[in-house]
Design a protein around this motif. Sequence first.
Motif, PDB file in Angstrom:
ATOM      1  N   ARG A 295      89.353 -78.861 -52.364  1.00  0.00           N
ATOM      2  CA  ARG A 295      89.484 -77.596 -51.647  1.00  0.00           C
ATOM      3  C   ARG A 295      89.551 -76.410 -52.598  1.00  0.00           C
ATOM      4  O   ARG A 295      89.104 -75.311 -52.270  1.00  0.00           O
ATOM      5  CB  ARG A 295      90.753 -77.656 -50.786  1.00  0.00           C
ATOM      6  N   LEU A 296      90.095 -76.645 -53.808  1.00  0.00           N
ATOM      7  CA  LEU A 296      90.328 -75.543 -54.738  1.00  0.00           C
ATOM      8  C   LEU A 296      89.286 -75.421 -55.844  1.00  0.00           C
ATOM      9  O   LEU A 296      89.157 -74.360 -56.457  1.00  0.00           O
ATOM     10  CB  LEU A 296      91.714 -75.707 -55.392  1.00  0.00           C
TER      11      LEU A 296
ATOM     12  N   PHE B  73      87.098 -68.644 -47.807  1.00  0.00           N
ATOM     13  CA  PHE B  73      87.245 -70.094 -47.948  1.00  0.00           C
ATOM     14  C   PHE B  73      88.303 -70.664 -47.000  1.00  0.00           C
ATOM     15  O   PHE B  73      88.499 -71.879 -46.966  1.00  0.00           O
ATOM     16  CB  PHE B  73      87.612 -70.443 -49.395  1.00  0.00           C
ATOM     17  N   ASP B  74      88.986 -69.794 -46.268  1.00  0.00           N
ATOM     18  CA  ASP B  74      89.975 -70.203 -45.271  1.00  0.00           C
ATOM     19  C   ASP B  74      91.033 -71.134 -45.866  1.00  0.00           C
ATOM     20  O   ASP B  74      91.314 -72.209 -45.337  1.00  0.00           O
ATOM     21  CB  ASP B  74      89.277 -70.887 -44.089  1.00  0.00           C
ATOM     22  N   LEU B  75      91.615 -70.693 -46.986  1.00  0.00           N
ATOM     23  CA  LEU B  75      92.647 -71.498 -47.630  1.00  0.00           C
ATOM     24  C   LEU B  75      93.932 -71.491 -46.805  1.00  0.00           C
ATOM     25  O   LEU B  75      94.242 -70.502 -46.147  1.00  0.00           O
ATOM     26  CB  LEU B  75      92.964 -70.945 -49.025  1.00  0.00           C
TER      27      LEU B  75
ATOM     28  N   GLU C 209      94.586 -84.414 -53.585  1.00  0.00           N
ATOM     29  CA  GLU C 209      94.431 -84.008 -52.182  1.00  0.00           C
ATOM     30  C   GLU C 209      93.857 -82.600 -52.053  1.00  0.00           C
ATOM     31  O   GLU C 209      93.095 -82.306 -51.127  1.00  0.00           O
ATOM     32  CB  GLU C 209      95.792 -84.081 -51.484  1.00  0.00           C
ATOM     33  N   ASN C 210      94.200 -81.725 -53.002  1.00  0.00           N
ATOM     34  CA  ASN C 210      93.782 -80.324 -52.902  1.00  0.00           C
ATOM     35  C   ASN C 210      92.687 -79.921 -53.893  1.00  0.00           C
ATOM     36  O   ASN C 210      92.208 -78.795 -53.832  1.00  0.00           O
ATOM     37  CB  ASN C 210      94.997 -79.417 -53.129  1.00  0.00           C
TER      38      ASN C 210
END
Length: 299
Positions: A199-200, A62-64, A195-196
């Motif tokens: 992504r999470l 996932f390229d965190l 914001e995250n």
Amino acid sequence: MGSALTTIGLPVALGIIMFGLGLSLTPGDFGRVARHPKAVIIALLCQLLVLPAICFALVVLFDLPPVLAVGMLLLAASPGGTTANLYSHLFRGDVALNISLTALNSVLAVFTLPLITNLAIAYFLPGDDELGLQLAKTVEVFAIVLLPVALGMLVRWWKPGFADRMDRPVRIASIVILVVVIAGAIVSNLDLLIENFGRLALITIVFCLISLTIGYLAPRALRVDRRQSIASSFEIGIHNATLAIVIAQTVIGSVEMSLPAAVYGVLMFFVALGFGFLIRGRRTDDAEPATSAAAAAPR
């Protein structure tokens, strides 16, 4: 997050939760491990070795960002929480095994959680020594995880009747305090969380699903009975997100690192509930031999 909320509220909430766990434990819960070694060994291998490896693969896939990647590994290293016992009870797992696994995992986490977290920091944040869990911070982990549990067990040994009476009020208090503290923490950091979140959300859902599935299928493949496999599934699939948040914020000092656990802590309830109904739907297939045996047994 607000400093008082982070440094006082979260540790207090976690302390009450771990104290409540201790109130429900006896030395026999650790002794039970010897009576079910196969189920326990499989669950521990999945928890301590398989899940961190899978989590590492997911954060790379996932390229965190590095801090969030470490946060995911911190979550993966966290033991199962008392919520796993509740789900196991709801879906007819071996709750006694859950209690034993939670107790054993909480002890082992004092050693494995700092190890896995430090390895993740060394890989994703090389040279950032300030974020590591060195000896002094590892002692904090020990105090956060084990001291409240030991105190609860001591109370149960000294005053078993009092421990039984306090079990429910402590559970209710821990839930109320935890909800209030986390709600306040979310509000105070809403922008960072929003914001995250996108992504999470997907990676935490995928990680939770994989954890639950491995926790169920690995024991079944190795001929562990269904009730113990359900217990293993929820113990492995439902991590103590509160512990991960407290370690990230109050011990390591990184709010951003706690975000994966915060998102996971919300979504895991729905994922675990859906998974529970899924495996419950298989009950009739697995239960037929047991039903026939029960019918044939003398009365």
